[in-house]
Design a protein around this motif. Sequence first.
Motif, short mmCIF file in Angstrom:
data_model
loop_
_atom_site.label_atom_id
_atom_site.label_comp_id
_atom_site.label_asym_id
_atom_site.label_seq_id
_atom_site.Cartn_x
_atom_site.Cartn_y
_atom_site.Cartn_z
N MET A 1 0.86 -1.20 0.00
CA MET A 1 0.00 0.00 0.00
C MET A 1 0.89 1.24 0.00
O MET A 1 1.87 1.32 0.74
CB MET A 1 -0.91 0.01 1.23
N ALA A 2 0.56 2.20 -0.86
CA ALA A 2 1.33 3.43 -0.93
C ALA A 2 1.20 4.21 0.39
O ALA A 2 0.12 4.24 0.99
CB ALA A 2 0.84 4.30 -2.08
N PRO A 3 2.27 4.85 0.85
CA PRO A 3 2.21 5.58 2.11
C PRO A 3 1.39 6.86 1.97
O PRO A 3 1.18 7.38 0.88
CB PRO A 3 3.68 5.90 2.39
N TYR A 4 0.92 7.36 3.11
CA TYR A 4 0.25 8.65 3.16
C TYR A 4 1.33 9.70 3.40
O TYR A 4 2.01 9.69 4.44
CB TYR A 4 -0.78 8.66 4.28
N THR A 5 1.53 10.57 2.42
CA THR A 5 2.64 11.50 2.45
C THR A 5 2.20 12.88 2.91
O THR A 5 1.20 13.43 2.43
CB THR A 5 3.29 11.61 1.05
N TYR A 6 2.99 13.45 3.83
CA TYR A 6 2.74 14.80 4.33
C TYR A 6 4.06 15.57 4.31
O TYR A 6 5.08 15.08 4.81
CB TYR A 6 2.21 14.77 5.77
N ASP A 7 4.03 16.77 3.73
CA ASP A 7 5.20 17.64 3.78
C ASP A 7 5.05 18.61 4.94
O ASP A 7 3.93 19.00 5.31
CB ASP A 7 5.33 18.44 2.47
N GLY A 8 6.18 19.00 5.50
CA GLY A 8 6.14 19.94 6.61
C GLY A 8 7.36 20.83 6.62
O GLY A 8 8.37 20.53 5.97
N ASN A 9 7.26 21.92 7.34
CA ASN A 9 8.38 22.86 7.42
C ASN A 9 8.15 23.86 8.55
O ASN A 9 7.03 24.06 9.01
CB ASN A 9 8.53 23.62 6.10
N CYS A 10 9.24 24.50 8.98
CA CYS A 10 9.10 25.65 9.86
C CYS A 10 8.52 26.78 9.00
O CYS A 10 8.46 26.68 7.77
CB CYS A 10 10.45 26.05 10.45
N HIS A 11 8.09 27.85 9.62
CA HIS A 11 7.37 28.87 8.85
C HIS A 11 8.25 29.54 7.81
O HIS A 11 7.81 29.83 6.68
CB HIS A 11 6.77 29.94 9.76
N CYS A 12 9.50 29.81 8.14
CA CYS A 12 10.38 30.52 7.19
C CYS A 12 10.94 29.60 6.12
O CYS A 12 11.49 30.08 5.12
CB CYS A 12 11.51 31.22 7.93
N GLY A 13 10.81 28.28 6.29
CA GLY A 13 11.27 27.34 5.29
C GLY A 13 12.70 26.88 5.45
O GLY A 13 13.19 26.10 4.62
N LEU A 14 13.37 27.29 6.51
CA LEU A 14 14.76 26.86 6.72
C LEU A 14 14.84 25.36 6.90
O LEU A 14 15.75 24.70 6.38
CB LEU A 14 15.32 27.56 7.96
N PHE A 15 13.88 24.79 7.63
CA PHE A 15 13.85 23.34 7.89
C PHE A 15 12.62 22.74 7.21
O PHE A 15 11.50 23.25 7.35
CB PHE A 15 13.79 23.06 9.40
N ARG A 16 12.84 21.62 6.47
CA ARG A 16 11.74 20.96 5.77
C ARG A 16 11.87 19.45 5.94
O ARG A 16 12.98 18.92 6.02
CB ARG A 16 11.73 21.34 4.29
N PHE A 17 10.73 18.80 5.95
CA PHE A 17 10.74 17.35 6.15
C PHE A 17 9.58 16.71 5.42
O PHE A 17 8.66 17.40 4.94
CB PHE A 17 10.70 17.02 7.64
#
Length: 280
Positions: A1-17
């Motif tokens: 089964m394909a994973p459920y994908t979620y993007d995330g980041n701090c507000h300024c975009g310095l850190f992303r995951f």
Amino acid sequence: MAPYTYDGNCHCGLFRFELRLHQPLETVYACQCDLCSKKGYLWLFPAEDEFEIRRGGGEVARYRAQASHEEHFFCPTCGTGIFVKGHKTPAGGIGMGVNARALLDTNPFEFKVESLGEASHASVTISEPTLEVGSEGWKVYTGGCHCGAVGVTVRTKPLPEIEVKEDNCSICQRNANVCIYPDRSQVTFQGEENLVEYQFGRKFTGHRSCGVCGVQVGMKLHGPPQSVVERLPAAKQEMIRQTLAITPLRVGILNGVEWSDLKIQRSDEGTKGYVVDKDR
């Protein structure tokens, strides 16, 4: 089964995951410890292979309280709390938690929130609000960040009697902004020099957090440039003057809050228009 994908980041975009979960995100956890309560975290606890840092892993700030095995990671620029290591999980183990407030295309108002752990206030001395002499029915609330670098005292009517607001715009959902709006004459800061201020967009508002522990304290209102204000009608200038006299504060940093009695006004407008700078 394909994973459920979620993007995330701090507000300024310095850190992303990126999260690749084996099931859709529905339930998050509000830890009751002092630090997590002050930051308003909504945790989810992914498996190690479900979490991937995409940018900024070496640039995040970290904070560990005394006598704690938890290590909290936050953006040093915008203050967004992102993840934690060594946190107790709902299953009773120890693991990594990710702050669901930092996810894109999600609405924290729609999450099922469950309580986790017991209230702990080991880092600070909790004081109940006291009656303010000279202002009938007013109280004095004290509070501050977690590490003690920033303190605040506010004189106000009891919080259940005043305006308390929460919204889910891109910055407020990350900062867990449930706020009150006293006049600056009612607020006293201790250690104000330890605050880090983050501005974005038109830069009319500065979002202020402790540079040591990352706890969001509130906002400083700057408004439009004076050269612009001077060209406005007198009535508009007066409205801006009155607005700039306000010092928005997060309720979560205050001690002795009557949470069950608060009348929180929610604005569910979401994050429309928020775009992460791809060049950061």
